[in-house]
Scaffold this motif. Sequence first.
Motif, short mmCIF file in Angstrom:
data_model
loop_
_atom_site.label_atom_id
_atom_site.label_comp_id
_atom_site.label_asym_id
_atom_site.label_seq_id
_atom_site.Cartn_x
_atom_site.Cartn_y
_atom_site.Cartn_z
N GLY A 286 -3.46 8.65 -4.76
CA GLY A 286 -2.26 9.47 -4.65
C GLY A 286 -2.16 10.47 -5.79
O GLY A 286 -1.66 11.59 -5.60
N ALA A 287 -2.65 10.08 -6.98
CA ALA A 287 -2.62 10.97 -8.15
C ALA A 287 -3.87 11.85 -8.23
O ALA A 287 -4.05 12.58 -9.22
N GLY B 298 -5.15 5.11 2.28
CA GLY B 298 -4.38 5.66 3.39
C GLY B 298 -5.20 6.01 4.61
O GLY B 298 -4.82 6.89 5.39
N LYS B 299 -6.34 5.32 4.82
CA LYS B 299 -7.18 5.54 6.00
C LYS B 299 -7.35 4.22 6.76
O LYS B 299 -8.44 3.63 6.78
N ALA C 55 0.84 -1.21 0.00
CA ALA C 55 0.00 0.00 0.00
C ALA C 55 0.87 1.26 0.00
O ALA C 55 0.59 2.22 -0.72
N HIS C 56 1.93 1.24 0.81
CA HIS C 56 2.82 2.41 0.90
C HIS C 56 3.57 2.63 -0.42
O HIS C 56 3.70 3.77 -0.89
N ILE C 57 4.02 1.54 -1.04
CA ILE C 57 4.71 1.64 -2.34
C ILE C 57 3.78 2.23 -3.39
O ILE C 57 4.18 3.12 -4.16
N SER C 58 2.52 1.76 -3.44
CA SER C 58 1.57 2.27 -4.43
C SER C 58 1.32 3.76 -4.25
O SER C 58 1.29 4.52 -5.23
N SER D 43 1.20 0.84 9.97
CA SER D 43 -0.09 1.52 10.04
C SER D 43 -1.00 1.13 8.88
O SER D 43 -2.22 0.99 9.04
N LEU D 44 -0.42 0.94 7.69
CA LEU D 44 -1.22 0.55 6.53
C LEU D 44 -1.52 -0.94 6.51
O LEU D 44 -2.51 -1.38 5.93
#
Length: 456
Positions: free
Chosen positions: A311-312, A391-392, A77-80, A240-241
């Motif tokens: 993210g975008a 991210g929630k 998730a963090h990488i994406s 966290s993710l």
Amino acid sequence: METKVNPLATESIPKLLLKFSVPTTLTLMVNYLYNIVDQIFVGQGVGITGIAATNISFPFSIVCTALALLIGDGCAAHISLCLGRKEQQEANKCFGNAFFLLILCGILVVLFGNLFLKTLLLLCGATETILPTALQYTRIILLGLPFMIFNVAFTAIIRSDGNPQYTMKAMMIGAVINIVLDPIFIFYFHMGVQGAAIATILGQIVSGIICICYIPHFQNIIFQKENMTLNLHTSTRIFSLGIPSFITQIATACTQIVMNNIMKYYGAATIYGSDIALSCYGTMMKVYQIAHAMFVGVSSGTQPINGFNYGAKQYKRVKKTYCTAVIIALIISILWWFVYQFFPTQIAALFVNNEQEQYILFAVHCYHFYMLVFFIYGIPTVTSSFFQAIGKPAKALVISVCRQILFLIPLSIVLSSKYGIDGALISAPIADTLAFLLAIILILYELSSWKKKKFI
């Protein structure tokens, strides 16, 4: 220079979901197939005691899956999100930290498991007749769990790199090894549950090695040894993710332990007895995990799409991805509900011979009660994954925790004290209904806030 456009931003949503969900689903199903294959061959070669013994050790696999998803899903998730924001170095650092954490988890699992094995098996509901067989099986299984951790974690990480087919192939090779070796060790060499355990870990070891061999072939991230030094911010973000996936699996393990003990205690007061109750519930959970893998596959397949596009700031694509996943989850839920309600006898007969009439009768009873509203099961899983991807994690965690910890476990304890085993079984459809309603409330609130902010 011409900028390369990421297909996550432009390709058709259904096409992307098919690309990411199908390999992930098959990978997870193959992972669960290890346990089902063991159950079938152990049931036919050893009997109900063998089935119950392998079921008792199942929470060990669930806990290891939880650790793998904590790191793997969190890392993916963090990488994406990082790739969507064009934060390349942070994405590289994320993988390096995750790789070190996976090694650490594998070592700790083997050490801790061997030190407290007997106590843990008793906690999981082992009876006096089952415990010796469970010890034989689990001592061997522990050796393969570090490789299983890599298998499950790399499923998510390699998926975020855009190559979910790779882990599917790795897991399938491992499954074939397990399926071929199981009957050889159990029937030809007469090794019983120990043979099943050896076949399982050999398959897991091969799959784990194949997954690790992918590291030099990453397309969007670069592995650097210096990134294995733990960074507080990066590691915290991974955890966290990944915590919703972790809590979901831990809750599943807790549910399995509680239900095992309920089957052990209240099963003794029925005509079936503790061993049949334990083995039936355990095999039902193995088949249940196959269905669950489909929902996890679909929801996990949405994560790189939702993570990148959120993210975008392409919020309409995020909403469309979620709605498409909901429709797919509903179709899968309805199909599995039909199977559970109309073909429980055929499923139960896979694990024992036709002489075990009591076993099959109780198994049919379990499926009818426990899977009563399975047609709505997939929605909370997809919704939880949606919140995790954008991210929630707190909202994802609420959905994950409530179904198992706040609803299912308390209900099973309270209702079983009044209605015995039937009370424990009927607690599942009640919990599924409550989790469904909670997911609907949270997603409607989230989407309404997007409208107010004019995201969609």
